[in-house]
Design a protein around this motif. Structure first.
Motif, short mmCIF file in Angstrom:
data_model
loop_
_atom_site.label_atom_id
_atom_site.label_comp_id
_atom_site.label_asym_id
_atom_site.label_seq_id
_atom_site.Cartn_x
_atom_site.Cartn_y
_atom_site.Cartn_z
N UNK A 104 -25.66 62.47 33.02
CA UNK A 104 -25.46 63.05 34.36
C UNK A 104 -24.05 63.60 34.54
N UNK A 105 -23.56 64.35 33.57
CA UNK A 105 -22.24 64.99 33.63
C UNK A 105 -21.07 64.02 33.72
N UNK A 106 -21.30 62.77 33.38
CA UNK A 106 -20.21 61.78 33.35
C UNK A 106 -20.08 61.27 31.92
N UNK A 154 -29.65 49.00 27.57
CA UNK A 154 -28.62 49.84 26.98
C UNK A 154 -27.82 50.38 28.17
N UNK A 155 -26.51 50.15 28.14
CA UNK A 155 -25.64 50.51 29.25
C UNK A 155 -24.53 51.42 28.74
N UNK A 156 -24.31 52.53 29.45
CA UNK A 156 -23.15 53.37 29.18
C UNK A 156 -22.07 52.93 30.16
N UNK A 198 -34.70 55.38 30.42
CA UNK A 198 -34.92 55.72 31.84
C UNK A 198 -34.06 56.89 32.31
N UNK A 199 -33.14 57.36 31.45
CA UNK A 199 -32.31 58.51 31.78
C UNK A 199 -31.94 59.22 30.48
N UNK A 239 -27.29 52.04 33.49
CA UNK A 239 -28.32 51.57 32.56
C UNK A 239 -29.16 52.78 32.17
N UNK A 240 -29.28 53.02 30.87
CA UNK A 240 -30.05 54.17 30.39
C UNK A 240 -31.32 53.77 29.66
N UNK A 241 -31.40 52.50 29.25
CA UNK A 241 -32.61 52.00 28.60
C UNK A 241 -32.86 50.57 29.05
#
Length: 112
Positions: A51-53, A75-77, A37-38, A108-110
């Motif tokens: 996102x630059x983080x 999937x979480x960063x 999703x990102x 959350x990226x996935x």
């Protein structure tokens, strides 16, 4: 004059070579078909970026929500290596303000 031209050429070469370097090891492109999703990146120093983080951890969390027919996958960063499937689920579906605060500083990226 020749010395100055040579110095300019060397500086230009250094700049061009430096611009070609990248710290990205792998790119995960946003793709609804794959549940991404990102767009995010694995960096060559072992960190993750979105996102630059920059984040220290990439957590793959699987579990089953109450009354669900199948498992969910996130999937979480994050910088919080202790985040759980239940924490992420509460932050998404919980009604309490404290539930949403669990994910502060994480993304959350996935999702599947």
């Amino acid at each position: 004059m020749m010395k100055r031209t040579l110095i300019m050429i060397v500086l230009l070469l250094v700049l061009l070579i430096g611009c070609g370097k990248t710290d990205i090891t792998k790119t995960y492109e946003k793709s609804e078909n794959d549940g991404i999703i990102a767009t995010y990146y694995e960096m060559n120093n072992g960190t993750w970026k979105c996102d630059d983080r920059t984040y220290q951890f990439r957590l793959e969390l699987t579990g089953r929500m109450p009354n669900a027919e199948s498992d969910s996958y996130y999937v979480v960063l994050t910088d919080n290596e202790n985040l759980t499937f239940e924490d992420v689920s509460k932050s998404l579906f919980g009604s309490l303000l404290e539930d949403s605060k669990i994910m502060e500083g994480s993304i959350i990226v996935e999702m599947k």
